[in-house]
Design a protein around this motif. Sequence first.
Motif, PDB file in Angstrom:
ATOM      1  N   ALA A 411      60.663  38.372  55.199  1.00 44.05           N
ATOM      2  CA  ALA A 411      61.442  37.130  55.249  1.00 44.05           C
ATOM      3  C   ALA A 411      62.715  37.297  56.077  1.00 44.05           C
ATOM      4  O   ALA A 411      63.108  36.411  56.845  1.00 44.05           O
ATOM      5  CB  ALA A 411      61.774  36.683  53.824  1.00 44.05           C
ATOM      6  N   ASP A 412      63.371  38.482  55.927  1.00 43.73           N
ATOM      7  CA  ASP A 412      64.582  38.722  56.745  1.00 43.73           C
ATOM      8  C   ASP A 412      64.241  38.755  58.218  1.00 43.73           C
ATOM      9  O   ASP A 412      64.976  38.229  59.065  1.00 43.73           O
ATOM     10  CB  ASP A 412      65.233  40.044  56.327  1.00 43.73           C
ATOM     11  CG  ASP A 412      65.830  39.965  54.930  1.00 43.73           C
ATOM     12  OD1 ASP A 412      66.099  38.824  54.490  1.00 43.73           O
ATOM     13  OD2 ASP A 412      66.041  41.020  54.308  1.00 43.73           O
ATOM     14  N   GLN A 413      63.112  39.393  58.558  1.00 44.46           N
ATOM     15  CA  GLN A 413      62.707  39.446  59.965  1.00 44.46           C
ATOM     16  C   GLN A 413      62.356  38.066  60.494  1.00 44.46           C
ATOM     17  O   GLN A 413      62.677  37.705  61.622  1.00 44.46           O
ATOM     18  CB  GLN A 413      61.509  40.395  60.108  1.00 44.46           C
ATOM     19  CG  GLN A 413      61.103  40.609  61.565  1.00 44.46           C
ATOM     20  CD  GLN A 413      59.948  41.581  61.686  1.00 44.46           C
ATOM     21  OE1 GLN A 413      59.414  42.051  60.666  1.00 44.46           O
ATOM     22  NE2 GLN A 413      59.553  41.906  62.904  1.00 44.46           N
ATOM     23  N   LEU A 414      61.715  37.246  59.643  1.00 46.42           N
ATOM     24  CA  LEU A 414      61.379  35.890  60.058  1.00 46.42           C
ATOM     25  C   LEU A 414      62.642  35.047  60.306  1.00 46.42           C
ATOM     26  O   LEU A 414      62.745  34.313  61.295  1.00 46.42           O
ATOM     27  CB  LEU A 414      60.508  35.229  58.983  1.00 46.42           C
ATOM     28  CG  LEU A 414      60.127  33.757  59.225  1.00 46.42           C
ATOM     29  CD1 LEU A 414      59.282  33.639  60.484  1.00 46.42           C
ATOM     30  CD2 LEU A 414      59.372  33.202  58.018  1.00 46.42           C
ATOM     31  N   LEU A 415      63.623  35.195  59.424  1.00 39.96           N
ATOM     32  CA  LEU A 415      64.883  34.463  59.603  1.00 39.96           C
ATOM     33  C   LEU A 415      65.620  34.903  60.861  1.00 39.96           C
ATOM     34  O   LEU A 415      66.167  34.090  61.610  1.00 39.96           O
ATOM     35  CB  LEU A 415      65.772  34.648  58.372  1.00 39.96           C
ATOM     36  CG  LEU A 415      67.151  33.988  58.420  1.00 39.96           C
ATOM     37  CD1 LEU A 415      66.996  32.470  58.539  1.00 39.96           C
ATOM     38  CD2 LEU A 415      67.961  34.337  57.176  1.00 39.96           C
ATOM     39  N   GLY A 416      65.636  36.207  61.130  1.00 45.02           N
ATOM     40  CA  GLY A 416      66.284  36.687  62.341  1.00 45.02           C
ATOM     41  C   GLY A 416      65.613  36.178  63.597  1.00 45.02           C
ATOM     42  O   GLY A 416      66.276  35.851  64.594  1.00 45.02           O
ATOM     43  N   SER A 417      64.278  36.111  63.570  1.00 42.95           N
ATOM     44  CA  SER A 417      63.561  35.584  64.734  1.00 42.95           C
ATOM     45  C   SER A 417      63.894  34.114  64.977  1.00 42.95           C
ATOM     46  O   SER A 417      64.020  33.669  66.116  1.00 42.95           O
ATOM     47  CB  SER A 417      62.057  35.754  64.533  1.00 42.95           C
ATOM     48  OG  SER A 417      61.339  35.199  65.626  1.00 42.95           O
ATOM     49  N   VAL A 418      64.048  33.350  63.879  1.00 42.01           N
ATOM     50  CA  VAL A 418      64.398  31.936  64.039  1.00 42.01           C
ATOM     51  C   VAL A 418      65.782  31.783  64.638  1.00 42.01           C
ATOM     52  O   VAL A 418      66.033  30.967  65.532  1.00 42.01           O
ATOM     53  CB  VAL A 418      64.297  31.212  62.673  1.00 42.01           C
ATOM     54  CG1 VAL A 418      64.865  29.810  62.765  1.00 42.01           C
ATOM     55  CG2 VAL A 418      62.865  31.171  62.211  1.00 42.01           C
ATOM     56  N   LEU A 419      66.720  32.585  64.163  1.00 46.83           N
ATOM     57  CA  LEU A 419      68.091  32.490  64.676  1.00 46.83           C
ATOM     58  C   LEU A 419      68.177  32.923  66.130  1.00 46.83           C
ATOM     59  O   LEU A 419      68.957  32.376  66.914  1.00 46.83           O
ATOM     60  CB  LEU A 419      69.034  33.330  63.814  1.00 46.83           C
ATOM     61  CG  LEU A 419      69.188  32.878  62.356  1.00 46.83           C
ATOM     62  CD1 LEU A 419      70.146  33.790  61.606  1.00 46.83           C
ATOM     63  CD2 LEU A 419      69.680  31.428  62.309  1.00 46.83           C
ATOM     64  N   GLU A 420      67.385  33.944  66.524  1.00 44.63           N
ATOM     65  CA  GLU A 420      67.433  34.386  67.925  1.00 44.63           C
ATOM     66  C   GLU A 420      66.850  33.346  68.871  1.00 44.63           C
ATOM     67  O   GLU A 420      67.224  33.264  70.038  1.00 44.63           O
ATOM     68  CB  GLU A 420      66.656  35.691  68.066  1.00 44.63           C
ATOM     69  CG  GLU A 420      67.355  36.876  67.406  1.00 44.63           C
ATOM     70  CD  GLU A 420      66.527  38.134  67.519  1.00 44.63           C
ATOM     71  OE1 GLU A 420      65.405  38.049  68.084  1.00 44.63           O
ATOM     72  OE2 GLU A 420      66.991  39.194  67.057  1.00 44.63           O
ATOM     73  N   SER A 421      65.931  32.533  68.364  1.00 46.59           N
ATOM     74  CA  SER A 421      65.320  31.519  69.233  1.00 46.59           C
ATOM     75  C   SER A 421      66.228  30.317  69.483  1.00 46.59           C
ATOM     76  O   SER A 421      65.952  29.519  70.371  1.00 46.59           O
ATOM     77  CB  SER A 421      64.011  31.032  68.612  1.00 46.59           C
ATOM     78  OG  SER A 421      64.259  30.392  67.376  1.00 46.59           O
TER      79      SER A 421
END
Length: 451
Positions: A411-421
Amino acid sequence: MSGISRKLPDTERARLKKILKEVLPENVGVIVRTAAEGATEEQLTLDVQRLTSQWAEISKQLSTTPAPAMLHSEPDLLIKIIRDVFNEDFRSLVISGSDAQQTIEAYLRGVAPDLLDRVQKHEGDHDPFDEYRISEQIEKALDRKVWLPSGGSLIIDRTEAMTVVDVNTGKFVGSGGNLEETVTKNNLEAAEELVRQLRLRDIGGIIVVDFIDMVLESNRDLVLRRLMECLSRDRTKHQVAEVTSLGLVQMTRKRLGLGLLETFSESCEVCAGRGLIVHHEPVVRHRQGSDTAANGGGIGGSSGRRRGGSGNGGGQNGSGRGGASKTGTTTTAAHAITDDVSRAVAAIAAKTVHHDAPATGAIDLPVVPPAESAATAAPADSAEPATVEILDIPVTKRAGRGRAPIDASTADQLLGSVLESLPEPPAPGTRKRASRRVSSGTISTQAATDA
């Protein structure tokens, strides 16, 4: 000895000296003022006889009146006005009050008997100042702007060093179509009204008159001659310079009294007579400060709601897309998310993704018992969610792909990917009103997929 005013021309002083040698008694001296200019021998003889009889009366009182007693005094205001102002140029003199009328008539009998028929007594119950509109004229004389008969105007400003008069055409546009003729006519009217205002307002000192520019030299001389003709009726000493190339006329007038404006006015306690209210800071900053205090909070709140609604997973009043908000004049960074916020969002995402809906159509919702109040209810995480049947219709679960649970790290990795996009925030002042939804971007995850 006898004294004659040196303000008179030499030829006039010689004429008056010759007349006085013939009409003056022996061992008697007189002082001749500027008002005697142009006086005839008969007028001077009557004046000498009046003064001689007045001196005889004072001498008689000296021998008969016990001391202390006043033998002679300066005449009151009525006599001064009649002596200095009233002459053949006036058609009539309206007097209100029997005592004032007797005093004036007694003085005129000895000085100027030919002016007695011009003295009139005011009849009626109304105030003569209101009936003859004297109060209205005084109010107009205190105004800064004076209208001319043709539609032009005079702007009179008083300063410490001088009085400045500006001549404007105003509504006067002329009828002949010639600009020079229109300007000249307006300046001639301004010259006549200017002299009237100088006497009415009792303006003294340096006076600068800004006439409208005239091209022809002959028109300048015409305006100057008209000004000198009108000033010839003014008994106050004055001196006028020539009209400059800029249309300015410089003149001086002897200052005799306080002036009409100083008599009927007093300095303002707030601005100290300057006509301006001075602040302790620039006026622009002063106004902006009051506007920000009144409207700053409302603007910041609305901005935060707009950005929260357009973000991914944002609340209604929060900063859903990066947490950008504005309150007053303080602006935070667009993507400034702390670690605590990241962990909280990851936990919410984990609980939301791995939950499977039951086949019977029931939805798991946290329910607080009715007996418990909102203030004493336990937190949602401390009790198991209750099952509430919201539909009685049975639902058959389709056989399909199952969803594997997602752990916290995923979930943390998914959230980071969303923020980077998300795109970088624009520079201040370059933001556009168009929607900033993410149209492209790769979201990567290591979650296991179903076969």
